[in-house]
Scaffold this motif. Structure first.
Motif, short mmCIF file in Angstrom:
data_model
loop_
_atom_site.label_atom_id
_atom_site.label_comp_id
_atom_site.label_asym_id
_atom_site.label_seq_id
_atom_site.Cartn_x
_atom_site.Cartn_y
_atom_site.Cartn_z
N ASP A 165 43.89 22.60 37.58
CA ASP A 165 43.71 23.96 38.03
C ASP A 165 43.44 25.01 36.96
O ASP A 165 42.86 26.03 37.20
N VAL A 199 41.96 34.01 35.84
CA VAL A 199 40.93 34.36 36.80
C VAL A 199 41.30 35.66 37.50
O VAL A 199 40.45 36.43 37.90
N MET A 200 42.60 35.93 37.58
CA MET A 200 43.06 37.14 38.25
C MET A 200 43.05 38.32 37.28
O MET A 200 42.72 38.20 36.12
N LEU A 211 45.85 30.07 36.26
CA LEU A 211 45.31 30.97 37.28
C LEU A 211 45.23 32.43 36.85
O LEU A 211 44.30 33.13 37.18
N ALA A 212 46.23 32.86 36.09
CA ALA A 212 46.30 34.28 35.74
C ALA A 212 45.01 34.75 35.07
O ALA A 212 44.65 35.92 35.18
#
Lengths: 184, 199, 193
Positions: C165, C171-172, C168-169
């Motif tokens: 994955d 992409v945010m 994630l942070a």
């Protein structure tokens, strides 16, 4: 450098610029109007084709007052009987509205689903757009209870994205409910 | 109840600076000192709310009936520019004290993309506040715009506080100024991520 | 200034993102992947070149007091033209970049170049200036996009080369600020040596 300002030349200049710009925009608009409409139609056609069985003719978009349903299309087979419905359905996801195209067969089972627009978290809820994930493939031919397993249904939720999964399920359920009411 | 959801959502969950990336330039530009940051926040609050109401009405009663929605961008920016000018003139006459406080920030606001961004968002996006997805009505749009600008103020004032402390600390030379500021905003945004999912 | 340096200055000396720090909103918002960054850069460049050309042509006859409104109308016109063209021919890209296409109007890079360059230089130089600054902007956005895509989803331009994955942070929202901050540090280190 810039010309000296007087009331007359300021007004003239602004008027002239606005006129020219309006003309440019008007021309561009009339030139691009058809391609824009064509693109929208092509997009709608493609999203419908994705969720329905092949063959048959697809109707114009029809409107419905049912909850969460934005519109739907009816696919008729060669003999004139209804072979499937494609329903545009929306539900509130984690980050905003989640809009789906749901292909439903007349018996209420699902043929396929696709995401039209969403604002879910990348890497979490946005996984509902990955077509070969288990969450998406389980919908093909789905006819079980329309709720995620946590709520006592048969839909396997996306890990760590229960709210998105619930919204997705709700949108599908709305589509199925519409088809059932149409078939009755 | 729905209004409460709109307010919480606009201030915390979808904070205009930290989650939507609107109005970053003035956010970084005038957040050096707490006093200027609060002045700017006030001015933005005023203009965003006013501009959203006016553009909402223009869109509904002029652009949509005449099929001119493709002129949205150009119409909105002109309305905002004119509005800012007007606010400036009126303030100067009516409340010189407020004008003193907001004066220098007002012209900057025309090119603050938060104003245009909120105005366009309100008329073109569907929102879900706990319930069904729908376009906003005038009342909701006004509350949304006002709450969004409060969120702007909150982020701005919090950040100015952090920055005042940052300026007193020794940071490596290459980090001085904007880089360290950006990294601090990043950490702030991480904290705000914790609000997501509330509404 | 030579014609060549007009084009290359945007990459380093007057890099709009890392040196001038202009147009931060699209820089942060649309760089979730390398491709998005590239597309946003090109869209901005389109408007920048055209507005630079037109403004350098009309600047001598525009009265001083109304030059800002006139420039804004010119820029907004090109942005709307771009919006319509994108809706017609690249609807997918238009959908991804969304709100940030109309917001090119208030991108300070464009009005900034009009004020600082186009209104006192010839057509030819202004066009080159538009290309140069536009190029710098596009390259910066693409670089930020690549870094965020690699860290956030283990891919670059959509080609996945790390399974799993990613963080994630990145992409945010927070990742955008962090990556830009650290890239700026890197840029300062290299450029100021």
């Amino acid at each position: 450098m810039a010309a000296k300002s007087s009331l007359l030349n300021m007004a003239l200049c602004l008027t002239a610029v606005c006129l020219v710009c309006a003309a440019v925009l008007g021309i561009t608009y009339s030139v691009t109007k058809e391609p824009i409409e064509a693109a929208a139609v092509a997009e709608a056609q493609a999203s419908i084709a994705k969720v329905l069985p092949e063959g048959g003719t697809i109707s114009e978009e029809m409107t419905s007052e049912a909850e969460g349903v934005l519109g739907y299309y009816v696919q008729t087979a060669a003999d004139g009987s209804v072979s499937a419905y494609a329903v545009k359905s929306v539900a509130g996801g984690f980050g905003g509205p989640l809009t789906l195209m749901v292909g439903v067969l007349p018996d209420g089972s699902i043929y396929n689903t696709s995401v039209l627009s969403h604002s879910e978290t990348p890497g979490l809820g946005a996984k509902c757009t990955e077509e070969d994930s288990h969450f998406r493939t389980q919908w093909k031919g789905f006819s079980g209870r329309l709720a995620v397993t946590k709520d006592g249904g048969d839909v396997d939720a996306i890990t760590a994205s229960t709210i998105t999964s619930r919204a997705y399920t709700k949108a599908v359920a709305q589509a199925v409910a519409l088809v059932k009411s149409l078939e009755d | 109840m729905e209004y409460l959801l709109i307010i919480v959502s606009a201030i915390f969950v979808n904070n205009i600076v930290l989650a939507q990336f609107l109005g970053i330039c003035p956010f970084l530009g005038v957040s050096n000192k707490l006093s200027t940051a609060s002045g700017m926040s006030l001015a933005v609050c005023f203009v965003i709310t006013l501009a959203t109401v006016v553009t909402y009405l223009i869109n509904k009663f002029l652009l949509v009936p005449f099929g001119l929605t493709f002129l949205q961008t150009i119409a909105f920016i002109l309305v905002i520019a004119a509005l800012v000018q007007m606010v400036e003139i009126v303030l100067k006459k009516v409340s010189p004290a407020l004008y003193q406080a907001l004066g220098i920030f007002l012209p900057l606001i025309t090119t603050n993309c938060a104003v245009l961004g909120v105005a366009i968002n309100v008329v073109s996006k569907e929102f879900t506040f706990g319930g069904e997805a729908h376009m906003l009505g005038l009342g909701e749009a006004t509350v949304y715009a006002f709450a969004t600008s409060l969120g702007y103020g909150l982020a701005m004032i919090l950040f100015a506080g952090i920055r005042e402390h940052l300026s007193l600390n020794e940071v490596p030379k290459a980090f001085k100024g904007l880089p360290i500021a950006l990294i601090s905003v990043g950490i702030m945004a991480l904290a705000f991520l914790g609000f997501s999912g509330i509404v | 200034m030579s014609k060549f340096s007009l084009i290359t200055k945007g990459l380093l000396k007057e890099n709009p993102t890392f040196v001038l720090v202009l147009g931060m909103c699209p820089t942060l918002a649309t760089t979730t992947s390398a491709m998005n960054g590239l597309e946003m850069g090109l869209a901005t460049m389109f408007v920048l070149i055209l507005s630079n050309i037109v403004i350098s042509l009309i600047a001598p006859v525009v009265p001083d007091k109304v030059h800002i409104p006139v420039y804004i109308v010119v820029i907004a016109t090109f942005v709307t033209v771009l919006q319509l063209l994108m809706q017609a021919f690249t609807p997918d890209v238009y959908k991804t970049l969304g709100l940030f296409i109309p917001l090119i109007v208030v991108n300070c890079i464009i009005l900034g170049r009009a004020e600082a360059f186009a209104n006192k230089n010839g057509v030819w130089d202004s066009a080159l200036d538009g290309i140069g600054i536009g190029l710098g902007f596009t390259v910066s956005l693409t670089v930020i996009g690549i870094v965020r895509e690699i860290l956030g989803s283990g891919a670059a331009f959509g080609f996945k080369f790390i399974s799993g994955d990613g963080i994630l942070a990145f992409v945010m929202a927070p990742g955008a600020f962090l990556v830009l901050g650290y890239l700026m540090v890197l840029f300062n280190k290299i450029a100021k040596k």
